[in-house]
Design a protein around this motif. Structure first.
Motif, short mmCIF file in Angstrom:
data_model
loop_
_atom_site.label_atom_id
_atom_site.label_comp_id
_atom_site.label_asym_id
_atom_site.label_seq_id
_atom_site.Cartn_x
_atom_site.Cartn_y
_atom_site.Cartn_z
N ASP A 1 0.70 -0.63 0.06
CA ASP A 1 -0.34 0.20 0.53
C ASP A 1 0.50 0.81 0.21
O ASP A 1 0.50 2.25 -0.39
N ALA A 2 2.27 1.73 0.30
CA ALA A 2 2.56 2.60 0.39
C ALA A 2 2.98 2.37 -0.75
O ALA A 2 3.13 3.93 -1.32
N ARG B 1 0.50 4.12 -2.76
CA ARG B 1 -0.24 5.51 -2.18
C ARG B 1 0.66 6.08 -2.88
O ARG B 1 0.28 7.69 -3.20
N SER C 1 -5.60 4.24 1.87
CA SER C 1 -6.72 3.37 2.46
C SER C 1 -6.77 3.14 3.63
O SER C 1 -6.99 2.29 4.39
N THR C 2 -6.03 4.25 4.19
CA THR C 2 -6.48 5.45 5.94
C THR C 2 -7.72 6.37 6.05
O THR C 2 -7.37 7.28 5.44
N SER D 1 -14.61 -0.48 6.86
CA SER D 1 -14.59 -2.59 6.36
C SER D 1 -15.14 -2.49 5.03
O SER D 1 -14.68 -3.31 4.08
N GLY E 1 -13.12 -1.34 2.50
CA GLY E 1 -11.17 -1.72 2.17
C GLY E 1 -10.53 -0.48 2.93
O GLY E 1 -9.03 -0.73 2.99
N ILE E 2 -11.01 -0.11 4.29
CA ILE E 2 -10.56 1.12 4.73
C ILE E 2 -10.20 0.75 6.36
O ILE E 2 -10.89 0.29 6.67
N ALA E 3 -8.88 1.40 6.82
CA ALA E 3 -8.91 0.66 8.42
C ALA E 3 -9.03 2.31 9.00
O ALA E 3 -9.01 3.65 8.11
N ILE E 4 -9.21 2.49 9.88
CA ILE E 4 -9.46 3.58 10.77
C ILE E 4 -8.05 3.81 11.93
O ILE E 4 -7.74 2.83 12.73
N LEU E 5 -7.45 4.97 11.68
CA LEU E 5 -6.46 4.81 12.13
C LEU E 5 -7.76 5.91 13.99
O LEU E 5 -7.48 6.55 13.36
N GLN F 1 0.37 10.59 7.31
CA GLN F 1 0.43 8.97 6.66
C GLN F 1 -0.06 9.56 5.70
O GLN F 1 -1.28 8.08 5.16
N GLN F 2 -0.80 10.91 5.01
CA GLN F 2 -1.24 10.40 3.79
C GLN F 2 -2.86 10.39 4.13
O GLN F 2 -3.10 9.93 3.02
N ASP G 1 4.41 9.95 4.84
CA ASP G 1 5.38 8.35 5.21
C ASP G 1 5.24 7.03 4.27
O ASP G 1 5.57 6.38 4.34
N ALA G 2 3.94 7.87 3.11
CA ALA G 2 3.99 6.04 2.56
C ALA G 2 5.72 6.24 1.62
O ALA G 2 6.13 5.48 1.73
N ARG H 1 8.10 4.61 3.68
CA ARG H 1 7.64 3.67 4.00
C ARG H 1 8.54 2.52 3.17
O ARG H 1 9.07 1.52 3.27
N ILE I 1 -2.18 3.76 15.49
CA ILE I 1 -2.77 2.78 15.84
C ILE I 1 -3.99 2.17 15.03
O ILE I 1 -5.32 3.27 14.47
N LEU I 2 -4.16 1.47 13.65
CA LEU I 2 -5.56 0.25 13.32
C LEU I 2 -5.67 -0.18 14.23
O LEU I 2 -5.25 -0.77 14.26
N MET J 1 -9.95 -10.75 7.54
CA MET J 1 -10.21 -9.37 6.91
C MET J 1 -9.29 -7.67 6.84
O MET J 1 -8.15 -7.26 6.59
N LEU K 1 -6.01 -6.71 5.35
CA LEU K 1 -5.63 -5.04 5.49
C LEU K 1 -3.95 -4.15 5.82
O LEU K 1 -3.08 -3.68 5.54
N GLU L 1 -1.16 -4.77 4.46
CA GLU L 1 -1.33 -4.31 2.89
C GLU L 1 -0.45 -2.77 3.39
O GLU L 1 0.01 -2.36 2.66
N GLN L 2 -1.56 -2.43 4.46
CA GLN L 2 -0.66 -1.20 5.28
C GLN L 2 0.71 -1.69 5.58
O GLN L 2 1.62 -0.73 6.11
#
Lengths: 330, 330
Positions: free
Chosen positions: A46-47, A50, A57-58, A83, A86-90, A111-112, B46-47, B50, B89-90, B103, B107, B110-111
Motif C-alpha cells: 500500500d505504501a 499510495r 486506504s486509511t 471496512s 477496504g479502508i482501515a481507521i487510525l 500518513q496521508q 510516510d508512504a 515506508r 494505531i489501526l 479481512m 488489510l 497491505e498497510q
DNA sequence: CTGTTAGCGCTTTCAT
DNA sequence: ATGAAAGCGCTAACAG
C-alpha cells in the motif's frame, strides 16, 4: 508484483489493471493473475500504491475520550462502513488535550490519510483549514460547524437539552440543575443552552442553576454529586440534567445518604447519549438517545464522498435526539 | 523535501539526515533545515518513507469487541505508548467473526504495519504464522500462547477463575454457577477451568454448574439470567461467576423479582475485568480486576522490541488478577 | 487488450 | 559533513 506477472505470464501493468480496473482486462488474464496471486501469497504494497497513486486506504478518527461508550459506538459505525470499502481507521484519543490533538493531526497528515474524522475540543478551525489546503477532507463529528466550512454530522444538542429540561419540568420539577462542562466544549454549552431555553420559556416559574465540571466523566459526576450533597437538603435541586451519561452515572453514585438513594424521589436525573450502561445503573437512568452508529457511518460516508470529489459543498447532517424515560426521572 | 532543501540551501540527502540522523549533521544545517521546514509547513510523506526504508509508523490492533470497556482500556494503553514513539494505531473490531479477523489481517498486511496486536478468537496460529513469515511481528493480547510461538500479554484467567470461585465459597456459597461462553473462546474456558479447580479442591461439598452463553455481552447476560429465574427458587444457584463484567451487568438486570433484586442475598455475583461501570451498577459488582492499561502498554512495547530485533525469542507476560470485593458478592 | 516505462518522495550508499 | 544518484513497488500514460 513482478513475480506475479512472471508467474501469470503477463506484464506488471496488466497485474495492476487486474487489481484496479478489472473491466479493462480480459477474463483470461484476470483468472491467471488471480491464481498467481493466490499461489504466491502476494499482498500489494500500500505504501507504493499510495506514493504513486496518491490515494490512501486509511482514514483518521480523532476522538475526545475513547472511554466514553458513546464515542466508541460512533467509531464502530465508522469502522463498519470503512471496512466495506477496504479502508482501515487510525484512532487517536486526545483526552481533551489540544497538544495531543495537534500531534494526531500531524501524524495523520504524515500518513496521508484519505480524510480525517474529528470530534474537536476547542477551536481548531485554523488547524483544520491547513489540512484542507492539503486536500485532506475533514468531517466534524458530534459537533456542528456553524460557519459551514466543514461538513459535520451530529445530534442537535440544543434540542436535546431543551427536551431533557422539558421532561423534567413535565415531571413537576422546578429547581433544575445542569451538571456539566467545561463550556469551551461545544456539546456541553449547547445542551445547557437548550435547557436554559426550556426553563425560561416555561411559565412554571422554574429555575436552572449550573454546576460546572472540568470534564464529562464519571469521576467529575461523583465530585459534583458530593458538592450537591454537602448542601442543606432544601438547597439542593429537585432535578438534575447531566451533560452526558457518564456524569449521570457518577452523580447517581454520590446522590445517596446512608445507602438510600435520593433518585428519583428527591432528585430526578436525566443524562445524554443513552449509552448501554445507563439502563443497567443502580437506578436505570433516563437519557437523550443519540444514534451513535448512524452518526459514525454517515460521517465516514460523507468523508469518502468528499475525498472522491473535492468540489462538494460542505453539508451539515443533524440527527434528532430521542427521549428515553426510565426510573431515574420518576 | 526538495523544496525544503532548496530553501535551506542544502541537498535532499541532508534534509533526510536532519530528520532521521541528526547527529550526523552539523548544527548549522539542522537549524537551517528546521526553519525551512517550519516556513514551508513541510510534512514528511510516510508512504515514500515506508516504501524506501521499509519501516512503518502504524501498528494494527485487532480486537474481539470494541464495545467492551475493558478492551478499550487495553487499546488505550497501547495507544499511549505508541504515541510516545510517533506511531498510530489501526483498529479493527472482529465481533468474534473469523472472516472479519481475516479481512483485517489482510488489510493490515497491505498497510505494511510495523506489527500486529491481536486478541484472537479462534485458532489462527496458521494465519499468524504467515504474517510472521513476512517479518511482521505479532503479539497476542489477553490470551496466552501455550506453544510459545508468539509473544503474549495477558492476565492469568485460570487463577482469576480460581480466585473468584474461592471467594464465593468463602462467602459460604455452595451451589455455584459459571455463566459464560462460548468455550472456543480461550478466556471463557480458562476462567471456567479455574473455577472448576477451586470447587473440586474445596472440601465444602460445593457444586459448579455451567450456563453457556454465545457471547460475553450484556444481552447474553440478561438472557442467561432469565433462564435462571425461570427455575424454581430451590433449583437456582446461590452464587454466580460471570465470564466478564458485561455478562454480570446483564445478569444483575434479570436477577430480580418484582423489582427486588436477589443479589446478593439469594445469589452472590462476581464478574471479571473490573470495568469502571461495574462499581456503578444497581448493586456494585465484585470483579476480578485486570490491569488493562498496563496490558496494552506492555504489549505494544514488546511488539516494538520485536520489530526492531527479529531474533528475539517470544515471551509470555502474565499479570495476576486482583479480587475487588463489592456488595454483589455479599 | 496488453506491454513498456517514467516517476511518486524518500532513504541510503558512495564519493567527495 | 555534504551531495549525487539509485531505486523501493506501484500506477498511469502511451504505444502497439
Amino acid at each position: 508484483m513482478r513475480d506475479v506477472a512472471r508467474e501469470a505470464g503477463v506484464s506488471v501493468g496488466t497485474v495492476s489493471n487486474v487489481l484496479n480496473k478489472p473491466d479493462e482486462v480480459s477474463a483470461d488474464s484476470i483468472a491467471r493473475v488471480q491464481s498467481a496471486i493466490d499461489k504466491l501469497g502476494y499482498i500489494r504494497n500500500d505504501a507504493a500504491r499510495r506514493l504513486r497513486a496518491g490515494v490512501s486506504s486509511t482514514v483518521g478518527f480523532i476522538v475526545l475520550d475513547g472511554r466514553n461508550p458513546f464515542i466508541n459506538e460512533v467509531v464502530r459505525g465508522a469502522e463498519d462502513e470503512a471496512s466495506r470499502h477496504g479502508i482501515a481507521i487510525l484512532v487517536g484519543n486526545t483526552d481533551e488535550d489540544p497538544a495531543r490533538e495537534e500531534m494526531y493531526l500531524d501524524l495523520f497528515a504524515e500518513q496521508q490519510v484519505r480524510g480525517v474524522l474529528i470530534s474537536p475540543y476547542g477551536d481548531i478551525t485554523r488547524r483544520l483549514q491547513r489540512l484542507r489546503e492539503r486536500e485532506v477532507p475533514v468531517v466534524l463529528v458530534d459537533r456542528m460547524n456553524p460557519e459551514g466550512r466543514f461538513s459535520a454530522v451530529a445530534t442537535d444538542s440544543v434540542s436535546g437539552g431543551r427536551m431533557a429540561a422539558e421532561h423534567l419540568l413535565a415531571q413537576g420539577r422546578r429547581r433544575l440543575a445542569f451538571v456539566g462542562g467545561p463550556f469551551d466544549m461545544r456539546q456541553a454549552r449547547d445542551r445547557l443552552d437548550g435547557a436554559r431555553w426550556a426553563v425560561e420559556n416555561s411559565d412554571a416559574g422554574a429555575t436552572l442553576e449550573v454546576v460546572t465540571t472540568t470534564a464529562l466523566s464519571v469521576e467529575e459526576g461523583i465530585a459534583a454529586g458530593r458538592r450537591i450533597m454537602d448542601r442543606q437538603p432544601a438547597q439542593r435541586p429537585d432535578a438534575v440534567f447531566a451533560g452526558n451519561d457518564l456524569v449521570a452515572l457518577g452523580l447517581l453514585q454520590s446522590l445517596s445518604t446512608g445507602g438510600s438513594l435520593l433518585v428519583p424521589q428527591q432528585i430526578a436525573l436525566i443524562g445524554f447519549d443513552d449509552i448501554s450502561f445507563a439502563a443497567a445503573a443502580a437506578v436505570p437512568i433516563s437519557s437523550m438517545r443519540q444514534p451513535a452508529r448512524a452518526i459514525g457511518q454517515t460521517a465516514l460516508r460523507i468523508l469518502l464522498e468528499e475525498a472522491a470529489d473535492a468540489t462538494l459543498i460542505p453539508r451539515q447532517t443533524v440527527f434528532r435526539p430521542e427521549l428515553v424515560a426510565r426510573a431515574s426521572s420518576g
